[in-house]
Design a protein around this motif. Structure first.
Motif, mmCIF file in Angstrom:
data_model
loop_
_atom_site.group_PDB
_atom_site.id
_atom_site.type_symbol
_atom_site.label_atom_id
_atom_site.label_comp_id
_atom_site.label_asym_id
_atom_site.label_seq_id
_atom_site.Cartn_x
_atom_site.Cartn_y
_atom_site.Cartn_z
ATOM 1 N N GLU A 422 84.498 67.184 83.490
ATOM 2 C CA GLU A 422 85.668 67.273 84.362
ATOM 3 C C GLU A 422 86.520 66.010 84.246
ATOM 4 O OE1 GLU A 422 86.372 67.481 89.159
ATOM 5 O OE2 GLU A 422 84.790 68.736 88.294
ATOM 6 N N ASP A 426 90.325 65.608 82.674
ATOM 7 C CA ASP A 426 91.376 64.903 83.422
ATOM 8 C C ASP A 426 92.016 63.827 82.552
ATOM 9 O OD1 ASP A 426 90.905 66.446 85.653
ATOM 10 O OD2 ASP A 426 89.719 64.926 86.702
ATOM 11 N N GLU A 431 95.329 70.530 83.078
ATOM 12 C CA GLU A 431 95.618 70.883 84.466
ATOM 13 C C GLU A 431 94.346 71.322 85.192
ATOM 14 O OE1 GLU A 431 98.829 73.410 85.390
ATOM 15 O OE2 GLU A 431 100.239 72.399 84.041
ATOM 16 N N PRO A 432 94.217 70.955 86.470
ATOM 17 C CA PRO A 432 92.997 71.286 87.216
ATOM 18 C C PRO A 432 92.639 72.767 87.211
ATOM 19 C CG PRO A 432 94.285 69.671 88.425
ATOM 20 C CD PRO A 432 95.123 70.084 87.244
ATOM 21 N N ARG A 435 91.016 73.455 83.884
ATOM 22 C CA ARG A 435 89.727 72.733 83.884
ATOM 23 C C ARG A 435 88.687 73.481 84.719
ATOM 24 N NH1 ARG A 435 90.347 68.023 87.727
ATOM 25 N NH2 ARG A 435 89.843 69.720 89.175
#
Length: 505
Positions: A422, A426, A431-432, A435
Motif C-alpha cells: 500500500e 502511494d 490513486e487510493p 490501490r
C-alpha cells in the motif's frame, strides 16, 4: 526471444565469433553504465501474458497460426507451441488509475482474441498449465511454425545430448522423458516489466528476488500436468527440467541450470549480464553486423544484439533486460514468477501487489536482503511452488530481533506485506481507489486461503468423488475454469465444484 532468426546450422567459427561479440557487448554495456547514458526515471511498467488455446471440450487446440491470422494485431504473437499465444500490453506510467486502465485494456484485448479464436472452434484460456495437456500434445510436431523455436529446440537438444527427464515428486509423482523442449510450452506465465535506472536496479532486483516466493504462493495456478497433481505451482520445476541442457554428470558437477533462481544478492545490473556470459554457453550464436564499441565511439547507442539474444536464453525468474526506446538505452527488471490467470482482475491484483511491494522494499532503510540469506530466498521459492497459499516461509523477524522465523505466508502478507505494498503504491502516485480495490483481492485471497490452484484441486477432487474418471474430471474442471475465468470475478469468489446438472424434462 521475440527477434526473428533464421534456422540453420552453426559451425565452430560462428561460436567463437559470437563469444567475441558478446564480450564486446559486455564492454559496451560497462561503458554505457560508466558514462551514465541511461534513460532517466519514467516510472514505466509493462505486461505480457502467455495464453492457451482450448476447445469447448477443454482440450488443447493446435491452432495459433489460424487464430493469430484472424486477430491480426501486433499485440498478439506466437509462443513456443501451437496451442500458445502471447499478448503484449504497451508500457504504462505507474500512477493514477493505471491498474483500472490496464484491466480495461486486457479485458478488451482478450475478449476480442477469444471471439476470433471462436471462429475456428477454439477459445482463450488464461491458466498456468492447461490441466488437459497430454504427453502426445507436447511433441516436436506441435512446435509453432516459427524458425526461432525450431532452432532453439535443436540447439538445446544438441547441448543436452540425450532425452529430457521430467521427474517431479508432488502430491503425485510424475516421471517421464521428452525428446524435445516442448514440455516448456505447458508453462504459461505473466511477465511484469519495470523500467529502472542503473542506480536503482540492484535494489529492485534484490527486492523482487526476496518476494518471488510470496508472489508465487499467493498467485499459484498450475497444479496439474499430464493428469498428475503435482505442486501448487508446477511451472518452475517443469520449466527447469524441460530446458535443462545439463546431462546428469554436469548436474552432479554443480553446473548451473539455464532456468535459474540465482545464487546471490547483487550490487549492479552488470553482474547479472556478466554471469550470463560466464556461466552459460551460447545457444543461438547469431551475430549482428553492428560493432557496439564503434557505435559508442561515434556517440551512438549500440543495440548490443548478441547480449540481448543470449540474455533471452537464460531463464532467470527475475531477468535483467537491456533495451532502447526513443534513442535512449534503458534497463528493466522482468519478473517472470507468476502464472497466467485466473482472471484479468487476478492478474492486475498480482501486478499491483508486486509493483507496490517492490517499491517499498527497495526503499527500505533496512532492506530485507540484508536480513535474509540468499539461500533462504531460494528455498522459500521452492516451498511456495510446492505448497502455494498454504506455504510456510522463512522471513526476517520484525524490529531489532535478528535472524529469520517460519511464518504462514497468508499471515505474512496480511500483517506485514500488504501495508508495505500500500505504501509502495502511494509512492508511485496510484490513486487510493485503484490501490484498495486490487490489494483487496490479495487480502481476500489470503483471508479465504483460496487461489487458482486451490480452486482447481478442490473442484477436480469433487468431480472424482462424484464418480468421474480422472480424464473426465480434469476436462470438466478445465471447462468450468474457462467459463468462470471469462465471467471475470476473481478466483477467490468462485464456487468450488462443478455446477449441478439440469434435470431432464
Amino acid at each position: 526471444m521475440g527477434e526473428k532468426v533464421v534456422a540453420g546450422g552453426f559451425d565452430l567459427s560462428d561460436r567463437q565469433r559470437y563469444r567475441d561479440k558478446l564480450r564486446q557487448c559486455l564492454t559496451g554495456l560497462e561503458r554505457l553504465l560508466a558514462q551514465q547514458r541511461f534513460d532517466r526515471p519514467k516510472n514505466l511498467m509493462g505486461l505480457e501474458i502467455e495464453l492457451n488455446l482450448a476447445g469447448a471440450d477443454g482440450l488443447p487446440k493446435m491452432l495459433n497460426g489460424e487464430v493469430l491470422e484472424r486477430i491480426a494485431s501486433r499485440d498478439f504473437q506466437t509462443e513456443l507451441a501451437m496451442f500458445n499465444l502471447e499478448v503484449n500490453i504497451a508500457p504504462h506510467r505507474l500512477g493514477g488509475r493505471v491498474f483500472d486502465r490496464l484491466a480495461e485494456e486486457l479485458r478488451t484485448s482478450l475478449a476480442y482474441a477469444h471471439r476470433k479464436a471462436g471462429e475456428v472452434d477454439a477459445g482463450i484460456v488464461m491458466i498456468g498449465i492447461l490441466p488437459t495437456l497430454d504427453r502426445d500434445d507436447l511433441v516436436t510436431s506441435n512446435l509453432s511454425d516459427v524458425d526461432r523455436y525450431t532452432l532453439l529446440n535443436d540447439q538445446i537438444v544438441a547441448a543436452r545430448g540425450e532425452e529430457f527427464s521430467l521427474d517431479i515428486d508432488g502430491v503425485e509423482q510424475l516421471s517421464c522423458t521428452s525428446k524435445s523442449i516442448v514440455p516448456e510450452a505447458a508453462c504459461t506465465s505473466v511477465q511484469l516489466h519495470l523500467q529502472v535506472t542503473p542506480s536503482r536496479f540492484p535494489d529492485v532486483w534484490n527486492a523482487a528476488q526476496a518476494v518471488a516466493a510470496v508472489q508465487v504462493a499467493v498467485g499459484a495456478n498450475s497444479p496439474f500436468l499430464f493428469g498428475r497433481e503435482l505442486w501448487r505451482e508446477s511451472r518452475p520445476p517443469v520449466f527447469q527440467q524441460a530446458t535443462d541442457t545439463r546431462p546428469p554428470e554436469l548436474q552432479a558437477q554443480g553446473v548451473r541450470p539455464r532456468t535459474w533462481f540465482g545464487e546471490r544478492w547483487i550490487s549492479s545490473a552488470y553482474e547479472l549480464f556478466e554471469e550470463n556470459l560466464r556461466y552459460f554457453p551460447a545457444l543461438l550464436p547469431i551475430c549482428d553486423d553492428e560493432d557496439p564499441l564503434e557505435v559508442l565511439d561515434a556517440g551512438g547507442v549500440p543495440k548490443l544484439a548478441e547480449l540481448v539474444l543470449h540474455n533471452g536464453t537464460v531463464y532467470r525468474w527475475n531477468r535483467p533486460v537491456y533495451g532502447i526506446a526513443d534513442g535512449l538505452p534503458h534497463l528493466r527488471v522482468e519478473n517472470r514468477v507468476l502464472p497466467a490467470g485466473p482472471t484479468v482482475s487476478d492478474v492486475v491484483a498480482n501486478a499491483a501487489f508486486y509493483y507496490g511491494l517492490v517499491r517499498a522494499l527497495a526503499e527500505d532503510s533496512r532492506p530485507v536482503w540484508t536480513r535474509m540469506p540468499f539461500e533462504t530466498a531460494a528455498a522459500n521459492f521452492d516451498t511456495a511452488c510446492r505448497y502455494g497459499i498454504d506455504a510456510r516461509l522463512q522471513w526476517p523477524r520484525r524490529g531489532r530481533l535478528g535472524g529469520t522465523a517460519e511464518v504462514d505466508v497468508v499471515s505474512l502478507v496480511r500483517e506485514e506485506l500488504l501495508p508495505l505494498a500500500e505504501a509502495g503504491l502511494d509512492a508511485w502516485g496510484v490513486e487510493p481507489a485503484d490501490r484498495d480495490h486490487y490489494l483487496g483481492i490479495i487480502e481476500e485471497r489470503c483471508r479465504r486461503r483460496t487461489n487458482g490452484a486451490s480452486w482447481q484441486v478442490e473442484t477436480f477432487h469433487r468431480a472424482l468423488e462424484a464418480g468421474m474418471s480422472r480424464e473426465a474430471a480434469l476436462a470438466a474442471t478445465t471447462r468450468r475454469y474457462a467459463e468462470l475465468s471469462h465471467q471475470g470475478e476473481p478466483a477467490h469468489t468462485w464456487p468450488v465444484g462443478l455446477p449441478e446438472p439440469v434435470p431432464a424434462g
